[in-house]
Enzyme design. Structure first.
Site, short mmCIF file in Angstrom:
data_model
loop_
_atom_site.label_atom_id
_atom_site.label_comp_id
_atom_site.label_asym_id
_atom_site.label_seq_id
_atom_site.Cartn_x
_atom_site.Cartn_y
_atom_site.Cartn_z
N GLU A 117 2.32 68.89 51.30
CA GLU A 117 2.98 70.17 51.04
C GLU A 117 4.37 69.87 50.48
O GLU A 117 5.01 68.91 50.89
CB GLU A 117 3.15 70.99 52.34
CG GLU A 117 1.87 71.58 52.86
CD GLU A 117 1.05 70.61 53.68
OE1 GLU A 117 1.65 69.65 54.23
OE2 GLU A 117 -0.18 70.76 53.76
N TYR A 129 4.84 64.33 41.85
CA TYR A 129 3.45 64.46 42.29
C TYR A 129 2.53 64.77 41.10
O TYR A 129 1.44 64.19 40.99
CB TYR A 129 3.32 65.56 43.35
CG TYR A 129 4.12 65.29 44.60
CD1 TYR A 129 4.19 64.01 45.14
CD2 TYR A 129 4.82 66.30 45.25
CE1 TYR A 129 4.93 63.75 46.28
CE2 TYR A 129 5.56 66.04 46.40
CZ TYR A 129 5.61 64.77 46.90
OH TYR A 129 6.34 64.51 48.03
C1 LIG Z 1 11.29 63.26 45.34
C2 LIG Z 1 11.79 61.82 45.50
C3 LIG Z 1 11.02 61.16 46.65
C4 LIG Z 1 11.53 61.06 44.20
O1 LIG Z 1 11.95 59.73 44.37
P1 LIG Z 1 12.78 58.96 43.23
O2 LIG Z 1 12.88 57.54 43.62
O3 LIG Z 1 14.03 59.71 42.96
O4 LIG Z 1 11.78 59.15 41.98
P2 LIG Z 1 11.45 58.08 40.85
O5 LIG Z 1 12.70 57.45 40.35
O6 LIG Z 1 10.37 57.19 41.33
O7 LIG Z 1 10.93 59.05 39.71
C5 LIG Z 1 9.59 59.44 39.65
C6 LIG Z 1 9.51 60.79 38.98
O8 LIG Z 1 10.04 61.80 39.84
C7 LIG Z 1 10.67 62.83 39.05
N1 LIG Z 1 12.10 62.87 39.36
C8 LIG Z 1 12.79 62.05 40.19
N2 LIG Z 1 14.10 62.42 40.21
C9 LIG Z 1 14.23 63.49 39.41
C10 LIG Z 1 15.30 64.34 39.02
N3 LIG Z 1 16.53 64.13 39.48
N4 LIG Z 1 15.05 65.35 38.19
C11 LIG Z 1 13.81 65.57 37.71
N5 LIG Z 1 12.74 64.80 38.02
C12 LIG Z 1 12.94 63.78 38.86
C13 LIG Z 1 10.45 62.43 37.62
O9 LIG Z 1 9.23 62.98 37.20
C14 LIG Z 1 10.33 60.93 37.71
O10 LIG Z 1 9.63 60.36 36.65
P3 LIG Z 1 10.41 59.75 35.38
O11 LIG Z 1 11.33 58.70 35.93
O12 LIG Z 1 9.30 59.20 34.53
O13 LIG Z 1 11.16 60.90 34.78
C15 LIG Z 1 13.32 61.77 45.77
O14 LIG Z 1 13.98 62.50 44.77
C16 LIG Z 1 13.75 62.30 47.12
O15 LIG Z 1 13.82 61.57 48.09
N6 LIG Z 1 14.06 63.60 47.18
C17 LIG Z 1 14.56 64.22 48.40
C18 LIG Z 1 13.49 64.30 49.48
C19 LIG Z 1 12.30 65.10 49.00
O16 LIG Z 1 12.43 66.13 48.38
N7 LIG Z 1 11.10 64.60 49.36
C20 LIG Z 1 9.85 65.23 48.99
C21 LIG Z 1 9.44 66.17 50.07
S1 LIG Z 1 7.85 66.90 49.69
#
Ligand SMILES: CC(C)(COP(=O)(O)OP(=O)(O)OC[C@H]1O[C@@H](n2cnc3c(N)ncnc32)[C@H](O)[C@@H]1OP(=O)(O)O)[C@@H](O)C(=O)NCCC(=O)NCCS
Length: 166
Positions: A117, A129
């Site tokens: 979710e 995702y």
């Molecule tokens: C969501 C989360 C886990 C992604 O982890 P991350 O290490 O930042 O992501 P990655 O660097 O591996 O990026 C993977 C993809 O995520 C998306 N993404 C990550 N950060 C982003 C940003 N600031 N804006 C838009 N897209 C983003 C992009 O699609 C990205 O792909 P790309 O690099 O080809 O553009 C991280 O942002 C996070 O911890 N967020 C806060 C907690 C959260 O919301 N968890 C999910 C709960 S369901």
């Protein structure tokens, strides 16, 4: 900053969490989420649970993020209960790495799919995702403590026979 700068180094790895990691995971949880946080007590419970996997990603001993995958005896669908990266470590590919490792760990436990979710307004996570092959199949109103709705996503894992056919 140019993309690619700060990309994961060869020392970056995903491993099972241990009790020593709980303080770092709790710190990430506190800084990243405004509500619906996992308490240290819950984290300790999941760490010891036979129906959950708590994974951490980081460089050497540093914990940059964690994921929690839960299993149910009566279901072959695993559930990504939580995934979060330290804000200082986001957007460097670690989320994607951790998600992939979580899926492989679920497959190794016999899961055929992963469900999760996500808040409807969490565009970053939704993008991750969708790029990783998840598709939304339901909206759950009033899912979070603050009343926000959740999107329910699922990814079916490719079965070994499918892979052979490729
Ligand atoms: C969501 C989360 C886990 C992604 O982890 P991350 O290490 O930042 O992501 P990655 O660097 O591996 O990026 C993977 C993809 O995520 C998306 N993404 C990550 N950060 C982003 C940003 N600031 N804006 C838009 N897209 C983003 C992009 O699609 C990205 O792909 P790309 O690099 O080809 O553009 C991280 O942002 C996070 O911890 N967020 C806060 C907690 C959260 O919301 N968890 C999910 C709960 S369901």
């Amino acid at each position: 900053m140019a993309r690619g700068v700060g990309a994961p180094t060869t020392a970056t790895s995903v491993r099972l969490a241990s009790l020593d990691d709980l303080a770092a995971i709790e710190a990430i949880e506190t800084i990243v989420f405004d509500s619906d946080r996992l308490s240290r007590r819950s984290l300790r419970y999941y760490l010891k649970s036979r129906t959950a996997l708590l994974l951490v990603v980081g460089v050497n001993d540093r914990v940059s993020g964690y994921s929690l995958v839960a299993f149910r005896k009566d279901s072959q669908r695993a559930r990504l209960y939580s995934i979060a990266l330290d804000p200082a470590e986001q957007r460097r590919g670690l989320g994607r790495l951790l998600l992939g490792a979580s899926e492989r760990a679920a497959m190794a436990r016999g899961a055929i799919a992963m469900r999760l979710e996500v808040r409807v307004d969490n565009a970053r996570a939704i993008e991750l995702y969708e790029k990783s092959g998840y598709r939304g199949f339901a909206v759950v109103e009033d899912y979070y403590e603050d009343g926000a709705a959740a999107l329910r996503f699922e990814k079916e894992f490719a079965l070994p026979s499918d892979r052979e056919a490729l």
